[in-house]
Design an enzyme around this catalytic site. Structure first.
Site, PDB file in Angstrom:
ATOM      1  CG  ASP A 292      15.957 -44.771  26.719  1.00 52.90           C
ATOM      2  OD1 ASP A 292      15.666 -45.837  27.486  1.00 52.90           O
ATOM      3  OD2 ASP A 292      15.589 -44.824  25.487  1.00 52.90           O
TER       4      ASP A 292
ATOM      5  CG  HIS B 268      14.759 -49.188  26.637  1.00 51.21           C
ATOM      6  ND1 HIS B 268      14.772 -47.799  25.856  1.00 51.21           N
ATOM      7  CD2 HIS B 268      14.412 -49.793  25.522  1.00 51.21           C
ATOM      8  CE1 HIS B 268      14.297 -47.735  24.752  1.00 51.21           C
ATOM      9  NE2 HIS B 268      13.932 -49.015  24.172  1.00 51.21           N
TER      10      HIS B 268
ATOM     11  CB  ALA C 288       9.452 -39.539  15.172  1.00 53.53           C
TER      12      ALA C 288
ATOM     13  CB  SER D 265      14.131 -48.755  20.870  1.00 54.49           C
ATOM     14  OG  SER D 265      12.756 -48.430  21.583  1.00 54.49           O
TER      15      SER D 265
END
Length: 430
Positions: free
Chosen positions: A77, A113, A228, A284
Site C-alpha cells: 500500500d 491509506h 482479486a 479497501s
C-alpha cells in the site's frame, strides 16, 4: 511450505529494491472515502468508541481462539506510519518500492491509506482510545508501492502501477509474509500481477485483495477486477452494517467474501482515530478485516495451504443459501471464529474443498426418499414380527421427536435477543 520453513528462507534473502516500472493500465486509487472529516486537526486525537465492525465479525469469539500471534501480514500500500502509537511493537522492517526518497523500510505514509488498513488489522490499545485491531498480535510488514494517487505523483512515477503491486506481492511472499493485503484493484488482467499472485500462493502466502469500488466511477461496469480476480487470491467486497454488499462496490466473479466496509473506525497517519467510509462501504477497509481474519486462521492452522485458509473463510461465511455463491456477496459475510473451528469433510457445503476431491460431486446434500422394497426379505421374518418391529420403531421416533422439540424450545428460551437489522444477514427477514 510451512511458515517456519518460509521464515528461514526469508532470512537469507537480501533486502533489494525491485524494478518499479509504470504500465499504461491504471490501478484503482485508494478509496476516495478515505478522506474522513473526523480526522480534522481541531478534533480530539482519540475516541472511546470501539469499532462497530468487531461485533459484526464476532471478534470476541474469534480472539478467544486466536489473536494472530506469530503471523506476518504484509500491507502492499502507501506505507505505514512508524510513529503511530496504536502500532508500537507490531511493525517489522519492510521495503519502499516507490523510489521517492522516503524511508527504505517502508515505514512512512504520506496519505494514511496503508496506516488505516494497518489499524484495522492490528491496532494496539492506547489510553483514551477504543480502537483495537481484529488480529492484534500479528507482525505488520509495510511494502510501500505508491506515494499517493495524485496526478503530480503519477507524473513523477510515484503513483500506483501493476508492476509495483506485483513486485510488492513478490517481496512480501519472499520475506516471510503469511497474508498479503492488497487494498487496490484494476480492471485489466496483468501478466505481472497474475504471476506474482501465483508466486505468493506457491510460497504459502494468501493474497487478500479488494474486489473494487464504484465511487471513483459510478458508471463502472460489474466485471472482474485484479488481483482479486485470480484463482489464488481471496477477493473481498465491502458490506454495510447489515452484512450485505451494496452498489457502492463492483460486483463480479472476483468476489469471494464480504467483510465490514462502512463506518470503519481505525487510525490515521496523523496519529488520530478516524471514521472512514461513512457515506458508503469501501472495499479497501473490508479487505483489511478479511486479512485480519485470515491471520487468525493461519495462527490456528499453520500447516494449511493458502487455498485452505481461503476455503475456511468462504465455506463458513454467513449467507442465505449454503450451496450458492453470487457476484454481489460471494460466499457471504466472514465469520472468523467459524473458519477457525471448521472441521472440513466431504459434506461441508459451499465452495469446492481443497481438503477433498469434491469437484465432481453435488454440493447440496440430496434428499432421501423412503421407498417400499417389494422384493422378498432375506431374513424370513414373519408378518407378525415385522409389524411389531415397525410399531416399536414408530413409537421410538415419536418419543425422540417430542424430546427434540422440547430441547429446541428450551434452547430458544435461553438465547439472548439479537438486535434486528432489517434486510440483512443478521435477521430472519433476510
Amino acid at each position: 511450505m510451512s511458515r517456519a520453513a518460509r521464515r528461514g528462507r526469508a532470512a537469507l534473502l537480501p533486502v533489494i529494491a525491485l524494478a518499479a516500472g509504470m504500465l499504461a493500465v491504471p490501478l484503482a486509487a485508494p478509496d476516495e472515502a478515505h478522506a474522513a472529516d473526523s480526522c480534522a486537526a481541531e478534533d480530539a486525537a482519540y475516541t472511546t468508541e470501539v469499532p462497530a465492525a468487531l461485533a459484526l465479525v464476532d471478534a470476541a469469539g474469534a480472539n478467544a481462539l486466536a489473536t494472530g500471534d506469530g503471523v506476518v501480514v504484509a500491507i502492499v500500500d502507501s506505507g505505514i506510519d512508524v510513529g503511530n502509537p496504536h502500532l508500537r511493537g507490531v511493525q517489522i522492517s519492510g521495503v519502499n518500492l516507490v523510489g521517492d526518497g522516503e524511508r527504505v523500510d517502508g515505514l512512512s505514509d504520506l496519505t494514511g491509506h496503508g496506516t488505516a488498513i494497518a489499524g484495522i488489522i492490528a491496532s494496539q490499545p492506547v489510553e483514551g482510545s477504543g480502537v483495537v485491531g481484529l488480529a492484534p498480535d500479528v507482525e505488520l510488514m509495510s511494502v510501500r508501492v505508491f506515494r499517493s494517487d495524485s496526478d503530480q505523483d503519477a507524473e513523477a512515477g510515484f503513483g500506483p502501477s501493476a508492476q509495483k503491486i506485483a513486485d510488492g506481492i513478490r517481496y512480501a511472499a519472499d520475506h516471510g509474509a503469511d497474508v498479503i493485503n492488497v487494498s487496490l484493484s484494476q480492471e485489466s488482467d496483468s501478466s505481472e500481477l497474475r504471476a506474482a499472485v501465483e508466486h505468493a500462493a506457491a510460497a504459502g502466502a494468501l493474497v487478500v485483495a479488494s474486489a473494487g469500488n464504484r465511487k471513483a466511477d459510478e458508471d463502472a461496469p460489474d466485471a472482474a477486477r485484479y488481483p482479486a480476480g485470480y484463482a489464488q487470491a481471496l477477493g473481498v467486497t465491502a458490506a454495510d452494517d447489515a452484512g450485505r454488499a451494496t452498489d457502492a462496490s463492483v460486483h463480479g466473479p472476483q468476489v469471494d467474501v464480504a467483510a465490514p466496509g462502512q463506518d470503519v473506525l481505525t487510525i490515521a497517519a496523523n496519529g488520530k482515530d478516524c471514521l472512514y467510509a461513512a457515506e458508503a462501504p469501501a472495499s479497501s477497509y473490508a479487505t483489511g478485516y478479511a486479512s485480519a481474519a485470515a491471520a487468525l486462521v493461519v495462527e490456528t492452522h499453520p500447516e494449511d495451504s493458502a487455498a485452505s485458509i481461503a476455503y475456511r473463510l468462504m465455506a463458513t461465511a454467513l449467507r442465505d443459501n449454503a450451496d450458492a455463491r453470487d457476484d454481489v456477496n460471494g460466499w457471504g459475510f466472514i465469520q472468523p471464529a467459524a473458519a477457525i473451528t471448521l472441521l472440513p469433510d466431504r459434506s461441508t457445503r459451499g465452495p469446492v474443498s481443497p481438503y477433498f476431491d469434491t469437484a465432481g460431486s453435488t454440493i447440496a446434500q440430496p434428499e432421501v426418499a423412503l421407498e417400499t422394497d417389494s422384493t422378498p426379505s432375506g431374513f424370513l421374518l414373519t408378518r407378525e414380527t415385522a409389524v411389531f418391529i415397525a410399531l416399536g420403531a414408530a413409537t421410538l421416533l415419536g418419543v425422540l421427536g417430542i424430546l427434540i422439540v422440547r430441547r429446541r424450545r428450551l434452547a430458544e428460551a435461553k438465547e439472548p435477543a439479537v438486535e434486528a437489522r432489517a434486510g440483512g444477514l443478521f435477521t430472519d427477514e433476510a
